[in-house]
Write an enzyme that holds these catalytic residues in place. Structure first.
Site, short mmCIF file in Angstrom:
data_model
loop_
_atom_site.label_atom_id
_atom_site.label_comp_id
_atom_site.label_asym_id
_atom_site.label_seq_id
_atom_site.Cartn_x
_atom_site.Cartn_y
_atom_site.Cartn_z
N GLN A 76 -7.86 7.75 -0.23
CA GLN A 76 -6.52 7.85 0.05
C GLN A 76 -5.40 7.09 0.63
O GLN A 76 -4.55 7.42 1.28
CB GLN A 76 -6.38 9.57 0.71
CG GLN A 76 -6.51 10.81 0.17
CD GLN A 76 -5.86 10.79 -1.62
OE1 GLN A 76 -5.25 10.20 -1.76
NE2 GLN A 76 -5.83 11.14 -2.25
N SER A 77 -5.46 5.79 0.35
CA SER A 77 -5.55 4.97 1.29
C SER A 77 -3.56 4.60 0.94
O SER A 77 -3.20 4.41 -0.51
CB SER A 77 -5.93 3.85 0.89
OG SER A 77 -5.10 2.16 1.22
N ASN A 78 -2.40 4.81 2.06
CA ASN A 78 -1.16 3.95 1.61
C ASN A 78 -1.02 2.78 1.09
O ASN A 78 -0.24 2.60 0.35
CB ASN A 78 -0.32 4.89 2.68
CG ASN A 78 -0.66 6.19 3.48
OD1 ASN A 78 -0.73 7.40 2.23
ND2 ASN A 78 -1.08 6.46 4.85
N CYS A 80 -3.01 1.49 0.01
CA CYS A 80 -3.00 0.81 -1.78
C CYS A 80 -2.24 0.89 -2.77
O CYS A 80 -2.25 0.39 -3.40
CB CYS A 80 -4.68 1.33 -1.98
SG CYS A 80 -6.19 0.36 -1.16
#
Ligand SMILES: Cc1ncc(COP(=O)(O)O)c(C=O)c1O
Length: 352
Positions: A76-78, A80
């Site tokens: 759930q990377s910000n 990325c």
């Protein structure tokens, strides 16, 4: 800022971001004077701290004529999201290598950043555990053979170039504070891949201010974070050809609020998110800013700051992850047993 003038930069963020007082939160906590630096409104993707880093990183990618950006991080990377947004805006393709609980993990619903990665037409690869670097390397080799020019960015953009984003932010905060006649004593940030904190420390050194930089770790233990921050400050100083002497006490990392681990939510985090929302109408996120605020609140309660001191909390973004955490957040607000605190997409800690 003079030392940054010669470094190529592409404007991607809406700067300066606002520096606002949080009077109701300060009053509720009984001081110190709390301010918020709204880096959640940098405007790239859903906003966040990475836009500042990407201004320098993407300038290099452009100069190297890259047409595919490859990076990796948590599911759930910000990070990325902001990389994908920057890449798409600059007409490049983006390949994401994300950590899932198992290879190929797909949640039944597209949610939070995963949805944003999809909307941004990212090529999403989910790998198990600690394979991000190896898989990214392999992908870069494969696409190079196909005639493309890949550019790999390490997790969080915490490279010397990325760190410049927060060296520059110090000068922005100082001019805003001067205009508002605020004497800043502390700048507080969530610390993950450490580039934000390293940049802030280096910026205060270059500008000869004695503002203290306090980082609340969301993953690493203090010795690991300290070591990484020191290394990054050294390599960034080298890039800028500045000779800075950093004392060990310049690096202040609190690691006791990590809780059960990176991305694992707790009642204290939910309480912090709720308190800031109720008092100031601002949403924090469950993985970074909520955890850092929970730490800051605890430090305030323990009397770390005087009522007269001014503390600037950097809202580094991440609010897209409020939604995939909806179930435990709702349960904790209603004082019910949460269905989970460790997310279903959870896969170990931050890696470098
Ligand atoms: C919302 C948010 N806040 C803070 C951080 C931490 O910044 P850094 O990785 O520079 O330590 C991140 C990084 O992933 C983030 O996404």
């Amino acid at each position: 800022m003079q030392v940054l003038e010669k470094i190529p930069r592409i404007r991607l963020a809406n700067l300066p971001t606002a520096l606002k007082e949080m009077p109701s939160l300060s009053e509720r906590l009984g001081g110190p004077k709390l301010y918020i630096k709204r880096d959640d409104t940098t405007g790239l993707g859903f906003g966040g701290n990475k836009a500042r880093k990407l201004e320098f990183i993407m300038a290099q990618a452009k100069r190297r004529e890259a047409n595919v950006i490859v990076t990796g991080a948590g599911f759930q990377s910000n990070w990325c999201t902001q990389v994908a947004a920057a890449a798409r805006k600059l007409g490049m393709k983006v390949i994401l290598v994300k950590r899932g609980p198992k290879e190929g993990y797909e949640p039944s619903e597209y949610d939070g950043n995963h949805l944003l990665h999809f909307i941004l037409d990212s090529d999403i690869n989910v790998v198990a555990d600690r394979q991000i670097r190896d898989v990214s390397k392999r992908i870069c080799e494969e696409i190079r053979k196909k005639g493309h020019t890949p550019y790999f960015i390490p997790i969080g953009g915490s490279t010397p170039l990325g760190t410049l984003g927060y060296v520059n932010a110090v000068s922005e905060i100082l001019s805003q504070a001067e205009a508002k006649k605020i004497k800043v004593n502390y700048i507080v940030t969530a610390t993950g891949s450490v580039g934000t904190q390293a940049g802030l420390i280096l910026g205060t050194k270059i500008l000869h201010t004695n503002i203290k930089i306090l980082g609340f770790s969301v993953s690493f233990t203090r010795p690991v974070a300290n070591n990484q921050i020191m290394n990054l400050i050294n390599s960034t100083s080298e890039l800028l050809s500045v000779d800075m002497f950093i004392e060990p006490e310049d690096i202040m990392v609190q690691d006791e609020y990590v809780g059960e681990g990176y991305g694992i939510i707790s009642k204290k985090v939910v309480e912090a998110i709720r308190l800031v929302a109720e008092t100031e109408g601002i949403f924090l996120d469950p993985v970074y800013t909520g955890k850092a605020m929970a730490g800051l609140i605890d430090q305030i309660k323990r009397g770390r700051f005087t009522k007269e001191e001014s503390v600037v909390f950097i809202h580094t973004g991440g609010t897209a992850t409020l939604f995939p955490y909806r179930r435990p957040i709702k349960a904790m607000i209603e004082s019910k047993e949460p269905p989970w605190t460790k997310p279903p997409w959870y896969a170990t800690v931050l890696e470098n």
